[in-house]
Design a protein around this motif. Structure first.
Motif, PDB file in Angstrom:
ATOM      1  N   ASN A  56     -68.330  45.400  17.693  1.00  0.00           N
ATOM      2  CA  ASN A  56     -67.230  45.514  16.731  1.00  0.00           C
ATOM      3  C   ASN A  56     -67.331  44.426  15.666  1.00  0.00           C
ATOM      4  N   GLU A  57     -67.043  44.801  14.441  1.00  0.00           N
ATOM      5  CA  GLU A  57     -67.056  43.838  13.332  1.00  0.00           C
ATOM      6  C   GLU A  57     -65.709  43.741  12.629  1.00  0.00           C
ATOM      7  N   ASN A  58     -65.000  44.851  12.544  1.00  0.00           N
ATOM      8  CA  ASN A  58     -63.835  44.908  11.660  1.00  0.00           C
ATOM      9  C   ASN A  58     -62.684  45.645  12.343  1.00  0.00           C
ATOM     10  N   VAL A  59     -62.210  45.077  13.444  1.00  0.00           N
ATOM     11  CA  VAL A  59     -61.085  45.661  14.171  1.00  0.00           C
ATOM     12  C   VAL A  59     -59.794  45.022  13.658  1.00  0.00           C
ATOM     13  N   PRO A  60     -58.799  45.822  13.299  1.00  0.00           N
ATOM     14  CA  PRO A  60     -57.532  45.240  12.814  1.00  0.00           C
ATOM     15  C   PRO A  60     -56.873  44.377  13.885  1.00  0.00           C
ATOM     16  N   SER A  61     -56.116  43.396  13.455  1.00  0.00           N
ATOM     17  CA  SER A  61     -55.387  42.547  14.390  1.00  0.00           C
ATOM     18  C   SER A  61     -54.215  43.318  14.992  1.00  0.00           C
ATOM     19  N   LEU A  85     -52.392  50.356  10.817  1.00  0.00           N
ATOM     20  CA  LEU A  85     -53.641  49.665  11.141  1.00  0.00           C
ATOM     21  C   LEU A  85     -54.851  50.522  10.765  1.00  0.00           C
ATOM     22  N   TYR A  86     -54.709  51.832  10.959  1.00  0.00           N
ATOM     23  CA  TYR A  86     -55.757  52.778  10.586  1.00  0.00           C
ATOM     24  C   TYR A  86     -55.127  53.824   9.656  1.00  0.00           C
ATOM     25  N   PRO A  87     -55.101  53.554   8.356  1.00  0.00           N
ATOM     26  CA  PRO A  87     -54.486  54.504   7.420  1.00  0.00           C
ATOM     27  C   PRO A  87     -55.266  55.817   7.358  1.00  0.00           C
ATOM     28  N   LYS A  88     -54.597  56.850   6.938  1.00  0.00           N
ATOM     29  CA  LYS A  88     -55.237  58.139   6.730  1.00  0.00           C
ATOM     30  C   LYS A  88     -56.462  57.952   5.829  1.00  0.00           C
ATOM     31  N   GLY A  89     -57.584  58.534   6.226  1.00  0.00           N
ATOM     32  CA  GLY A  89     -58.820  58.395   5.474  1.00  0.00           C
ATOM     33  C   GLY A  89     -59.736  57.293   5.978  1.00  0.00           C
ATOM     34  N   THR A  90     -59.254  56.512   6.949  1.00  0.00           N
ATOM     35  CA  THR A  90     -60.094  55.454   7.527  1.00  0.00           C
ATOM     36  C   THR A  90     -61.219  56.067   8.358  1.00  0.00           C
ATOM     37  N   VAL A  91     -62.389  55.463   8.278  1.00  0.00           N
ATOM     38  CA  VAL A  91     -63.525  55.862   9.123  1.00  0.00           C
ATOM     39  C   VAL A  91     -63.865  54.668  10.009  1.00  0.00           C
ATOM     40  N   ALA A  92     -63.916  54.898  11.301  1.00  0.00           N
ATOM     41  CA  ALA A  92     -64.141  53.810  12.252  1.00  0.00           C
ATOM     42  C   ALA A  92     -65.130  54.235  13.321  1.00  0.00           C
ATOM     43  N   LEU A  93     -65.830  53.255  13.883  1.00  0.00           N
ATOM     44  CA  LEU A  93     -66.755  53.515  14.982  1.00  0.00           C
ATOM     45  C   LEU A  93     -65.978  53.543  16.293  1.00  0.00           C
ATOM     46  N   ILE A  94     -66.455  54.337  17.243  1.00  0.00           N
ATOM     47  CA  ILE A  94     -65.818  54.415  18.549  1.00  0.00           C
ATOM     48  C   ILE A  94     -66.894  54.304  19.623  1.00  0.00           C
ATOM     49  N   PHE A 135     -59.863  59.446  10.347  1.00  0.00           N
ATOM     50  CA  PHE A 135     -58.428  59.586  10.583  1.00  0.00           C
ATOM     51  C   PHE A 135     -57.798  60.516   9.561  1.00  0.00           C
ATOM     52  N   ALA A 136     -57.127  61.560  10.082  1.00  0.00           N
ATOM     53  CA  ALA A 136     -56.448  62.526   9.225  1.00  0.00           C
ATOM     54  C   ALA A 136     -54.988  62.159   9.015  1.00  0.00           C
ATOM     55  N   LYS A 137     -54.517  61.136   9.719  1.00  0.00           N
ATOM     56  CA  LYS A 137     -53.160  60.633   9.514  1.00  0.00           C
ATOM     57  C   LYS A 137     -53.125  59.163   9.911  1.00  0.00           C
ATOM     58  N   ASP A 138     -52.067  58.465   9.526  1.00  0.00           N
ATOM     59  CA  ASP A 138     -51.935  57.045   9.853  1.00  0.00           C
ATOM     60  C   ASP A 138     -51.846  56.853  11.362  1.00  0.00           C
ATOM     61  N   TYR A 139     -52.406  55.730  11.823  1.00  0.00           N
ATOM     62  CA  TYR A 139     -52.389  55.439  13.259  1.00  0.00           C
ATOM     63  C   TYR A 139     -52.281  53.936  13.464  1.00  0.00           C
ATOM     64  N   SER A 140     -51.340  53.519  14.298  1.00  0.00           N
ATOM     65  CA  SER A 140     -51.142  52.094  14.581  1.00  0.00           C
ATOM     66  C   SER A 140     -50.960  51.895  16.090  1.00  0.00           C
ATOM     67  N   PRO A 141     -52.061  51.767  16.827  1.00  0.00           N
ATOM     68  CA  PRO A 141     -51.967  51.566  18.276  1.00  0.00           C
ATOM     69  C   PRO A 141     -51.508  50.151  18.615  1.00  0.00           C
ATOM     70  N   ALA A 142     -50.980  49.995  19.824  1.00  0.00           N
ATOM     71  CA  ALA A 142     -50.538  48.668  20.264  1.00  0.00           C
ATOM     72  C   ALA A 142     -51.728  47.732  20.425  1.00  0.00           C
ATOM     73  N   THR A 143     -52.870  48.294  20.834  1.00  0.00           N
ATOM     74  CA  THR A 143     -54.087  47.497  21.012  1.00  0.00           C
ATOM     75  C   THR A 143     -55.223  48.140  20.224  1.00  0.00           C
ATOM     76  N   PRO A 144     -55.474  47.721  19.002  1.00  0.00           N
ATOM     77  CA  PRO A 144     -56.565  48.298  18.210  1.00  0.00           C
ATOM     78  C   PRO A 144     -57.911  48.022  18.859  1.00  0.00           C
ATOM     79  N   GLU A 145     -58.802  49.009  18.821  1.00  0.00           N
ATOM     80  CA  GLU A 145     -60.128  48.820  19.415  1.00  0.00           C
ATOM     81  C   GLU A 145     -61.251  49.431  18.597  1.00  0.00           C
ATOM     82  N   PHE A 146     -60.927  50.160  17.539  1.00  0.00           N
ATOM     83  CA  PHE A 146     -61.951  50.810  16.723  1.00  0.00           C
ATOM     84  C   PHE A 146     -62.336  49.928  15.539  1.00  0.00           C
ATOM     85  N   SER A 147     -63.625  49.775  15.316  1.00  0.00           N
ATOM     86  CA  SER A 147     -64.130  48.934  14.235  1.00  0.00           C
ATOM     87  C   SER A 147     -64.229  49.752  12.948  1.00  0.00           C
TER      88      SER A 147
END
Length: 286
Positions: free
Chosen positions: A171-176, A194-203, A217-229
């Motif tokens: 991981n390089e760029n995981v949101p806080s 944390l992951y706005p619509k249109g974000t591309v992240a590695l899993i 991401f097709a819609k906004d997403y804000s998990p309690a524990t971010p893990e996608f870079s």
């Protein structure tokens, strides 16, 4: 007029400042590499990093011309996981660390999706995608999942969620993670996702062992524990992403209702500047 000795002092100080600035950049990259790799590899990198960060008495020419390791790739076993495909390993040097490059995803679902890959915050993730694209790793593969949190999951030729290349990237760029709200009534209202619509992240599975799979991401997403870079942002074709997200889902092999009922097929995935058509005058020249 300044004396010769004063001038020498100033030149020596300027040289030291340049050396220290270069070492600071190297140290930041070394820490980023160590943060994501396994403990065994980390030990080797620490030893290499000590030697790398040294060289206080090296000449300027030696420091500016030496190739620098920007990324580290952790080997993954195709014997332990037969869903992995060996296509080699990306380079570790001469990797862009600023600016952006364009990833173009052509599917069977509409206009191509243009992604702006972030070379500054995610140079190794961007390089991995570019390397695999050059190997046609993604061509004629299906996006096998529409997640419950509204992202299209692609990049696994096996369609199992376990596929990828025989290496991983950290991981390089995981949101806080969001700070706890002082009031339950305020929740996350007004906070940027944390992951706005249109974000591309590695899993990766487990998180931090990213291979070829990515989320759009097709819609906004804000998990309690971010893990996608996060590796980039959709710059064109967001309508196609929205269309994909509305496809009905059915149960997959494990019983989770996340498999698209209608296939989402990546016809081709490329990374780099688009080819420019020749000018009319150029095409008529003999």
């Amino acid at each position: 007029m300044a004396s010769s000795r004063d001038r020498q002092r100033k030149l020596a100080r300027a040289k030291l400042d340049r050396q220290m600035a270069r070492r600071a950049v190297k140290e930041r990259r070394r820490r980023r590499m160590l943060a994501g790799v396994g403990s065994g590899v980390a030990v080797l990198l620490i030893v290499a990093g000590i030697a790398w960060a040294g060289g206080a008495f090296d000449s300027d020419d030696a420091e500016t011309t030496a190739a620098e390791d920007i990324c580290a790739w952790t080997p993954q076993s195709a014997t332990a996981n037969p869903n992995l495909k060996d296509v080699g390993t990306p380079p570790t040097t001469d990797i862009p660390t600023s600016g952006t490059r364009t990833m173009t995803i052509t599917t069977n679902q509409g206009d191509p999706i243009k992604v702006s890959l972030d070379n500054t915050l995610s140079p190794c993730g961007a390089e991995s995608l570019a390397f695999l694209a050059g190997k046609k790793f993604y061509d004629n593969t299906d996006c096998h999942e529409i997640t419950t949190y509204g992202a299209i999951r692609c990049g696994d030729p096996s369609g199992t969620g376990q596929g990828g290349p025989t290496y991983s990237v950290y991981n390089e760029n995981v949101p806080s993670a969001p700070e706890p709200s002082p009031s339950a009534s305020t929740g996350t209202a007004g906070k940027a996702p944390l992951y706005p619509k249109g974000t591309v992240a590695l899993i990766g599975d487990p998180p931090g062992t990213n291979g070829s799979q990515f989320l759009i991401f097709a819609k906004d997403y804000s998990p309690a524990t971010p893990e996608f870079s996060i590796v980039g942002t959709v710059a064109g074709g967001l309508e196609t992403v929205t269309k994909m997200s509305k496809i009905e889902t059915v149960a997959n092999a494990t019983g989770d209702k996340v498999k698209p009922k209608q296939k989402i097929t990546i016809k081709s995935l490329t990374v780099g500047d688009e080819a420019t058509a020749p000018s009319p005058s150029a095409s008529t020249q003999s």
